[in-house]
Write a protein that holds these residues in place. Structure first.
Motif, PDB file in Angstrom:
ATOM      1  N   THR A 181      34.072  40.608  40.521  1.00  0.00           N
ATOM      2  CA  THR A 181      35.093  39.559  40.609  1.00  0.00           C
ATOM      3  C   THR A 181      35.602  39.162  39.229  1.00  0.00           C
ATOM      4  O   THR A 181      36.494  38.328  39.121  1.00  0.00           O
ATOM      5  CB  THR A 181      34.541  38.309  41.324  1.00  0.00           C
ATOM      6  OG1 THR A 181      33.377  37.862  40.630  1.00  0.00           O
ATOM      7  CG2 THR A 181      34.202  38.617  42.777  1.00  0.00           C
ATOM      8  N   PRO A 238      43.759  34.761  36.274  1.00  0.00           N
ATOM      9  CA  PRO A 238      43.455  34.959  37.694  1.00  0.00           C
ATOM     10  C   PRO A 238      44.390  35.982  38.354  1.00  0.00           C
ATOM     11  O   PRO A 238      45.584  36.016  38.087  1.00  0.00           O
ATOM     12  CB  PRO A 238      43.657  33.563  38.294  1.00  0.00           C
ATOM     13  CG  PRO A 238      44.648  32.906  37.389  1.00  0.00           C
ATOM     14  CD  PRO A 238      44.397  33.462  36.013  1.00  0.00           C
ATOM     15  N   TRP A 239      43.806  36.768  39.232  1.00  0.00           N
ATOM     16  CA  TRP A 239      44.510  37.769  40.025  1.00  0.00           C
ATOM     17  C   TRP A 239      44.065  37.626  41.481  1.00  0.00           C
ATOM     18  O   TRP A 239      42.999  37.083  41.764  1.00  0.00           O
ATOM     19  CB  TRP A 239      44.128  39.182  39.576  1.00  0.00           C
ATOM     20  CG  TRP A 239      44.741  39.668  38.324  1.00  0.00           C
ATOM     21  CD1 TRP A 239      44.396  39.331  37.039  1.00  0.00           C
ATOM     22  CD2 TRP A 239      45.796  40.621  38.213  1.00  0.00           C
ATOM     23  NE1 TRP A 239      45.176  40.022  36.143  1.00  0.00           N
ATOM     24  CE2 TRP A 239      46.046  40.829  36.839  1.00  0.00           C
ATOM     25  CE3 TRP A 239      46.564  41.329  39.136  1.00  0.00           C
ATOM     26  CZ2 TRP A 239      47.011  41.702  36.378  1.00  0.00           C
ATOM     27  CZ3 TRP A 239      47.523  42.206  38.670  1.00  0.00           C
ATOM     28  CH2 TRP A 239      47.747  42.385  37.314  1.00  0.00           C
ATOM     29  N   HIS A 240      44.862  38.168  42.382  1.00  0.00           N
ATOM     30  CA  HIS A 240      44.395  38.372  43.753  1.00  0.00           C
ATOM     31  C   HIS A 240      45.204  39.489  44.400  1.00  0.00           C
ATOM     32  O   HIS A 240      46.305  39.823  43.954  1.00  0.00           O
ATOM     33  CB  HIS A 240      44.412  37.091  44.598  1.00  0.00           C
ATOM     34  CG  HIS A 240      45.757  36.592  45.005  1.00  0.00           C
ATOM     35  ND1 HIS A 240      46.567  35.842  44.189  1.00  0.00           N
ATOM     36  CD2 HIS A 240      46.436  36.727  46.173  1.00  0.00           C
ATOM     37  CE1 HIS A 240      47.680  35.525  44.827  1.00  0.00           C
ATOM     38  NE2 HIS A 240      47.636  36.072  46.044  1.00  0.00           N
ATOM     39  N   SER A 269      42.279  38.345  51.648  1.00  0.00           N
ATOM     40  CA  SER A 269      42.692  38.197  50.248  1.00  0.00           C
ATOM     41  C   SER A 269      41.461  38.340  49.368  1.00  0.00           C
ATOM     42  O   SER A 269      40.388  37.835  49.701  1.00  0.00           O
ATOM     43  CB  SER A 269      43.328  36.826  50.005  1.00  0.00           C
ATOM     44  OG  SER A 269      44.520  36.705  50.750  1.00  0.00           O
ATOM     45  N   TYR A 301      40.089  37.713  45.467  1.00  0.00           N
ATOM     46  CA  TYR A 301      40.366  36.999  44.222  1.00  0.00           C
ATOM     47  C   TYR A 301      39.446  37.522  43.121  1.00  0.00           C
ATOM     48  O   TYR A 301      38.253  37.743  43.345  1.00  0.00           O
ATOM     49  CB  TYR A 301      40.167  35.498  44.424  1.00  0.00           C
ATOM     50  CG  TYR A 301      41.182  34.916  45.374  1.00  0.00           C
ATOM     51  CD1 TYR A 301      42.377  34.401  44.893  1.00  0.00           C
ATOM     52  CD2 TYR A 301      40.960  34.925  46.749  1.00  0.00           C
ATOM     53  CE1 TYR A 301      43.333  33.890  45.759  1.00  0.00           C
ATOM     54  CE2 TYR A 301      41.921  34.421  47.619  1.00  0.00           C
ATOM     55  CZ  TYR A 301      43.094  33.909  47.123  1.00  0.00           C
ATOM     56  OH  TYR A 301      44.047  33.427  47.984  1.00  0.00           O
ATOM     57  N   GLU A 309      39.236  37.877  38.373  1.00  0.00           N
ATOM     58  CA  GLU A 309      39.833  37.484  37.106  1.00  0.00           C
ATOM     59  C   GLU A 309      39.723  38.616  36.094  1.00  0.00           C
ATOM     60  O   GLU A 309      38.812  39.448  36.174  1.00  0.00           O
ATOM     61  CB  GLU A 309      39.164  36.225  36.548  1.00  0.00           C
ATOM     62  CG  GLU A 309      37.731  36.417  36.130  1.00  0.00           C
ATOM     63  CD  GLU A 309      37.123  35.179  35.492  1.00  0.00           C
ATOM     64  OE1 GLU A 309      37.869  34.324  34.989  1.00  0.00           O
ATOM     65  OE2 GLU A 309      35.888  35.087  35.494  1.00  0.00           O
TER      66      GLU A 309
END
Length: 139
Positions: free
Chosen positions: A55, A117-119, A132, A134, A136
């Motif tokens: 993550t 942050p990304w998702h 989804s 999530y 980083e």
């Protein structure tokens, strides 16, 4: 004589129903809505298996993968991986899904300035969000 034949016919029909009903019931229970059994962000995919899931990834990773296992597929269809950096869409990849249980993945090159942050949203064939993920990207 006719009464005996009718009795045997009824017994045969009941036995056949008793034998085939569990098969019909298990197939009905196995079917459900198209869904994601598993999904992960990872550093690679080898032999249809995610490698180094996580993550949080350093920007030096260079490229990340979104791996998904789609289940309850009624027939050939497609899912879409939509990659977001913050709230900005950075990539949209449509992937074919061709059997009741299907593993697939997309990838995204991570640029040096894309820290934060990304998702990834995994969309079904009608555009509905199936899941989804999530994560980083750090320095």
């Amino acid at each position: 004589m006719k009464r005996i034949f009718t009795s045997y016919l009824v017994i045969f029909a009941l036995v056949a129903l008793a034998l085939f009903l569990p098969l019909l019931t298990s197939q009905t229970q196995a079917a459900g809505p198209l869904g994601v059994e598993s999904a992960t962000i990872c550093r690679g995919v080898v032999a249809r298996t995610p490698v180094d899931p996580g993550t949080s990834f350093p920007v030096s990773v260079g490229k990340l993968y979104c791996f998904t296992k789609i289940v309850n597929v009624p027939g050939p269809t497609a899912v879409t991986h939509v990659w977001y950096y913050g709230q900005t869409e950075r990539a949209r990849v449509t992937l074919s899904v061709n059997s009741p249980s299907w593993r697939t993945y997309s990838s995204k090159i991570i640029q040096a300035h894309e820290i934060g942050p990304w998702h990834v949203d995994v969309l079904g064939p009608s555009g509905e969000v199936l899941t989804s993920l999530y994560f980083e990207v750090t320095r």
